[in-house]
Design a protein around this motif. Structure first.
Motif, mmCIF file in Angstrom:
data_model
loop_
_atom_site.group_PDB
_atom_site.id
_atom_site.type_symbol
_atom_site.label_atom_id
_atom_site.label_comp_id
_atom_site.label_asym_id
_atom_site.label_seq_id
_atom_site.Cartn_x
_atom_site.Cartn_y
_atom_site.Cartn_z
ATOM 1 N N PRO A 7 1.965 16.567 5.988
ATOM 2 C CA PRO A 7 0.571 16.188 5.785
ATOM 3 C C PRO A 7 -0.038 16.954 4.594
ATOM 4 O O PRO A 7 0.104 18.178 4.490
ATOM 5 C CB PRO A 7 -0.103 16.575 7.102
ATOM 6 N N GLY A 8 -0.646 16.209 3.676
ATOM 7 C CA GLY A 8 -1.272 16.811 2.507
ATOM 8 C C GLY A 8 -0.341 17.067 1.337
ATOM 9 O O GLY A 8 -0.785 17.495 0.279
ATOM 10 N N LEU A 9 0.966 16.799 1.511
ATOM 11 C CA LEU A 9 1.942 16.997 0.436
ATOM 12 C C LEU A 9 2.666 15.673 0.208
ATOM 13 O O LEU A 9 3.420 15.206 1.066
ATOM 14 C CB LEU A 9 2.941 18.097 0.793
ATOM 15 N N ILE A 10 2.405 15.062 -0.953
ATOM 16 C CA ILE A 10 2.880 13.709 -1.249
ATOM 17 C C ILE A 10 3.780 13.737 -2.481
ATOM 18 O O ILE A 10 3.437 14.348 -3.497
ATOM 19 C CB ILE A 10 1.690 12.756 -1.516
ATOM 20 N N HIS A 11 4.904 13.035 -2.400
ATOM 21 C CA HIS A 11 5.792 12.858 -3.548
ATOM 22 C C HIS A 11 5.594 11.441 -4.061
ATOM 23 O O HIS A 11 5.705 10.485 -3.296
ATOM 24 C CB HIS A 11 7.245 13.080 -3.124
ATOM 25 N N THR A 12 5.294 11.305 -5.350
ATOM 26 C CA THR A 12 5.140 9.986 -5.961
ATOM 27 C C THR A 12 6.137 9.845 -7.106
ATOM 28 O O THR A 12 6.540 10.836 -7.716
ATOM 29 C CB THR A 12 3.716 9.761 -6.519
ATOM 30 N N VAL A 13 6.495 8.607 -7.395
ATOM 31 C CA VAL A 13 7.395 8.331 -8.510
ATOM 32 C C VAL A 13 7.041 6.969 -9.102
ATOM 33 O O VAL A 13 6.634 6.059 -8.377
ATOM 34 C CB VAL A 13 8.880 8.389 -8.077
ATOM 35 N N TRP A 14 7.130 6.881 -10.434
ATOM 36 C CA TRP A 14 6.980 5.591 -11.098
ATOM 37 C C TRP A 14 7.862 5.549 -12.332
ATOM 38 O O TRP A 14 8.244 6.575 -12.880
ATOM 39 C CB TRP A 14 5.538 5.256 -11.435
ATOM 40 N N HIS A 15 8.168 4.322 -12.737
ATOM 41 C CA HIS A 15 9.016 4.090 -13.901
ATOM 42 C C HIS A 15 8.261 3.193 -14.869
ATOM 43 O O HIS A 15 7.962 2.049 -14.546
ATOM 44 C CB HIS A 15 10.322 3.418 -13.460
ATOM 45 N N GLU A 16 7.952 3.726 -16.038
ATOM 46 C CA GLU A 16 7.281 2.954 -17.077
ATOM 47 C C GLU A 16 8.358 2.402 -18.001
ATOM 48 O O GLU A 16 8.685 2.997 -19.024
ATOM 49 C CB GLU A 16 6.312 3.834 -17.854
ATOM 50 N N PRO A 45 3.566 0.122 -11.082
ATOM 51 C CA PRO A 45 3.967 0.213 -9.678
ATOM 52 C C PRO A 45 4.514 1.612 -9.367
ATOM 53 O O PRO A 45 5.278 2.177 -10.154
ATOM 54 C CB PRO A 45 5.069 -0.843 -9.545
ATOM 55 N N TYR A 46 4.057 2.171 -8.254
ATOM 56 C CA TYR A 46 4.530 3.496 -7.854
ATOM 57 C C TYR A 46 4.959 3.475 -6.400
ATOM 58 O O TYR A 46 4.579 2.587 -5.640
ATOM 59 C CB TYR A 46 3.460 4.570 -8.113
ATOM 60 N N GLN A 47 5.746 4.466 -6.055
ATOM 61 C CA GLN A 47 6.160 4.658 -4.660
ATOM 62 C C GLN A 47 5.748 6.056 -4.238
ATOM 63 O O GLN A 47 5.608 6.959 -5.073
ATOM 64 C CB GLN A 47 7.663 4.483 -4.517
ATOM 65 N N SER A 48 5.565 6.236 -2.932
ATOM 66 C CA SER A 48 5.169 7.547 -2.436
ATOM 67 C C SER A 48 5.812 7.827 -1.085
ATOM 68 O O SER A 48 6.193 6.915 -0.353
ATOM 69 C CB SER A 48 3.642 7.635 -2.322
ATOM 70 N N ARG A 49 5.908 9.112 -0.817
ATOM 71 C CA ARG A 49 6.506 9.576 0.441
ATOM 72 C C ARG A 49 5.761 10.844 0.862
ATOM 73 O O ARG A 49 5.482 11.712 0.031
ATOM 74 C CB ARG A 49 7.980 9.883 0.197
ATOM 75 N N GLN A 50 5.443 10.939 2.132
ATOM 76 C CA GLN A 50 4.819 12.152 2.647
ATOM 77 C C GLN A 50 5.909 13.174 2.967
ATOM 78 O O GLN A 50 6.833 12.881 3.722
ATOM 79 C CB GLN A 50 3.994 11.859 3.903
ATOM 80 N N ILE A 51 5.799 14.345 2.366
ATOM 81 C CA ILE A 51 6.729 15.433 2.668
ATOM 82 C C ILE A 51 6.248 16.149 3.930
ATOM 83 O O ILE A 51 7.038 16.483 4.806
ATOM 84 C CB ILE A 51 6.829 16.405 1.474
ATOM 85 N N ALA A 76 0.832 -1.203 0.000
ATOM 86 C CA ALA A 76 0.000 0.000 0.000
ATOM 87 C C ALA A 76 0.870 1.258 0.000
ATOM 88 O O ALA A 76 1.934 1.289 0.612
ATOM 89 C CB ALA A 76 -0.920 0.001 1.209
ATOM 90 N N GLN A 77 0.414 2.243 -0.724
ATOM 91 C CA GLN A 77 1.109 3.519 -0.816
ATOM 92 C C GLN A 77 0.169 4.641 -0.365
ATOM 93 O O GLN A 77 -1.047 4.456 -0.290
ATOM 94 C CB GLN A 77 1.582 3.760 -2.252
ATOM 95 N N LEU A 78 0.727 5.812 -0.112
ATOM 96 C CA LEU A 78 -0.023 6.930 0.460
ATOM 97 C C LEU A 78 -1.173 7.439 -0.412
ATOM 98 O O LEU A 78 -2.159 7.937 0.104
ATOM 99 C CB LEU A 78 0.920 8.097 0.762
ATOM 100 N N MET A 79 -1.058 7.325 -1.729
ATOM 101 C CA MET A 79 -2.107 7.833 -2.614
ATOM 102 C C MET A 79 -3.163 6.786 -2.941
ATOM 103 O O MET A 79 -4.159 7.094 -3.602
ATOM 104 C CB MET A 79 -1.499 8.379 -3.907
#
Length: 111
Positions: A56-65, A48-54, A2-5
């Protein structure tokens, strides 16, 4: 994993005019680019994506296609309804593109 988004779908438009709808479910992102007439001009599912909370309410996501050579990084400000993108699109092709743009989130849906 599970990820933040997870459970959220965001509909946003970049300052340059491109509109995207991105859904996050079960650690996977799916997106579609929406054209001027409402039709889908580009889409990809189950990335597949990853996320990190910067904060509360500000999320950094990244994915590689890997299949199309895109590496996408989004900073999503849920409170201010803004999005910031930094992406390398289409590598290693000679016509690859660096995308660096901000946008406005029109809608956030929770499922």
């Amino acid at each position: 994993m599970a990820q933040l988004m997870d459970g959220k779908t965001i509909d946003y438009t970049y300052s340059g005019g491109l509109r995207f709808v991105v859904a996050f479910r079960n650690g996977l992102a799916s997106y579609r680019a929406v054209g001027d007439t409402g039709g889908v001009s580009n889409r990809n599912d189950d990335i597949p994506y990853q996320s990190r909370q910067i904060r509360p309410g500000l999320i950094h996501t990244v994915w590689h296609e890997e299949n199309i050579g895109d590496l996408v990084s989004l900073v999503i400000d849920l409170d201010a309804r803004k999005i910031y993108s930094a992406a390398l699109l289409g590598y290693p092709a000679d016509d690859r593109m660096l995308h660096f743009e901000d946008g406005v989130i029109a809608e956030i849906k929770e499922t």
